[in-house]
Design an enzyme around this catalytic site. Structure first.
Site, PDB file in Angstrom:
ATOM      1  N   GLU A 128      38.142  41.817  28.526  1.00 32.55           N
ATOM      2  CA  GLU A 128      39.186  43.344  29.134  1.00 32.55           C
ATOM      3  C   GLU A 128      37.830  44.209  29.958  1.00 32.55           C
ATOM      4  O   GLU A 128      38.451  44.606  31.377  1.00 32.55           O
ATOM      5  CB  GLU A 128      39.637  44.251  27.935  1.00 32.55           C
ATOM      6  CG  GLU A 128      40.848  43.587  27.166  1.00 32.55           C
ATOM      7  CD  GLU A 128      42.146  43.190  28.290  1.00 32.55           C
ATOM      8  OE1 GLU A 128      41.986  42.546  29.464  1.00 32.55           O
ATOM      9  OE2 GLU A 128      43.255  43.573  27.844  1.00 32.55           O
ATOM     10  N   THR A 181      45.441  46.985  36.701  1.00 39.75           N
ATOM     11  CA  THR A 181      45.302  47.878  35.411  1.00 39.75           C
ATOM     12  C   THR A 181      44.507  48.311  36.076  1.00 39.75           C
ATOM     13  O   THR A 181      44.454  49.501  36.110  1.00 39.75           O
ATOM     14  CB  THR A 181      44.542  47.125  34.834  1.00 39.75           C
ATOM     15  OG1 THR A 181      45.950  45.883  33.689  1.00 39.75           O
ATOM     16  CG2 THR A 181      45.059  47.845  33.254  1.00 39.75           C
TER      17      THR A 181
END
Ligand code: HSE
Length: 310
Positions: A128, A181
């Site tokens: 991530e 993101t």
């Protein structure tokens, strides 16, 4: 076992009141991945179908997550990965998390399960970090555990699986625009007022209590975000209209899925969830943006092995 094929579910992070700490796994929407043991040490991504993503292991979220795992486990062999990427990056339903969590879950199976789920989450978080610059766990945790999860603490990592009320269904609309993101994290403020904090942790506690007691009314009242949604929703075409339409259609609550642009609603019962899907479609057809809509039960299993020839 020399090779494994898996399904890695899409996930909804934040769930309105739990920025970076709450998540849930979806059913039916997700990536597929084949991971095999090979003689050559290290990690090699041999094929990515469906999306343009880096093949270099350290730049790829799946590769980076496995590299983190192999720092804790010596092998005299390596791993090859093929990814069938059905979740679009930048969609807000945990595309990078599915790859990162799937990769370490599969490697753990091939190694005979030396690592716990919490340890796998920690490795997947390194994937991530490659995707968004931040090692958040609110998508990888539900991908690995299934159901709803709460990240009680990041340091030390403490992930708590939560129960799923049986009649809960999710409806997700994915406008075909990309919001990275990393970019949508730049727009949010890092300081909040005590007043907003009080509202937010009241709702977070309420949502967790509602999941435990299957109190759908309490779940609905708690699906509110006073901190992130007012800022990020500006980036999502038709957000306010969709939210209003879903509530009129009977949804318990509606919010931004992860960092957007997808919007989710939770409903009691599949019929209401489908009515909410129709309301979302009708609202979005008036805008000049393509979209997909999914109705999904909450996936209680998380990542799972599937047959090699499906
Ligand atoms: N909690 C993360 C965020 C989730 O909202 O930035 C990203 O999917």
């Amino acid at each position: 076992m020399e090779e494994i094929k898996i399904f890695c579910p899409a996930t909804i992070a934040n769930i309105s009141c739990g920025f970076d700490v709450l998540g849930l796994a979806l059913d039916g929407v997700g990536d597929e991945m084949v991971v095999r043991k090979v003689a050559q040490e290290g990690v090699k991504i041999t094929k990515i179908i469906g999306q343009e993503l880096p093949l270099e292991a350290e730049k790829n979220v799946a590769g980076a997550a496995i590299i983190a795992l192999l720092e804790d486990f010596d092998t005299e062999f390596g791993f090859q990965i093929e990814i069938d990427k059905k979740i679009k990056p930048g969609s807000g339903i945990g595309s990078s998390a599915a790859s990162a969590a799937g990769a370490v879950w599969a490697v753990n199976e091939l190694l005979g399960r030396p690592f716990t789920k919490q340890e796998l989450i920690a490795f997947a978080m390194q994937g991530e970090k490659v995707a968004s610059g931040v090692a958040h766990a609110d998508n990888v945790a539900p991908a690995i555990y299934g159901g709803f999860t709460l990240v009680r603490s990041y340091d030390p990592l403490d992930v708590v699986p939560l129960p799923t009320p049986k009649e809960l269904f999710a409806t997700v609309i994915h406008p075909q625009i990309e919001i990275k993101t990393a970019d949508s994290r730049k727009v949010i403020k890092t300081n909040i007022s005590l007043e907003k904090g009080i509202k937010q942790w009241g709702n977070l506690g309420g949502l967790v209590a509602g999941l435990f007691t299957e109190d759908y009314g309490l779940i609905g009242r708690s699906l509110e975000d006073h901190i992130i949604e007012p800022i990020r929703s500006i980036l999502i075409p038709g957000f306010d209209e969709i939210k209003e339409a879903t509530i009129i259609a009977g949804a318990l609550g509606c919010g931004i899925s992860g960092s957007g642009p997808s919007i989710f609603a939770l409903s009691r019962g599949i019929e209401t969830a489908e009515k909410v899907a129709r309301a979302m479609k009708e609202t979005y057809l008036k805008l000049d943006v393509d979209f997909d809509v999914h109705v999904s039960k909450i996936n209680s299993e998380g990542i799972k092995r599937i047959k090699a020839h499906t």
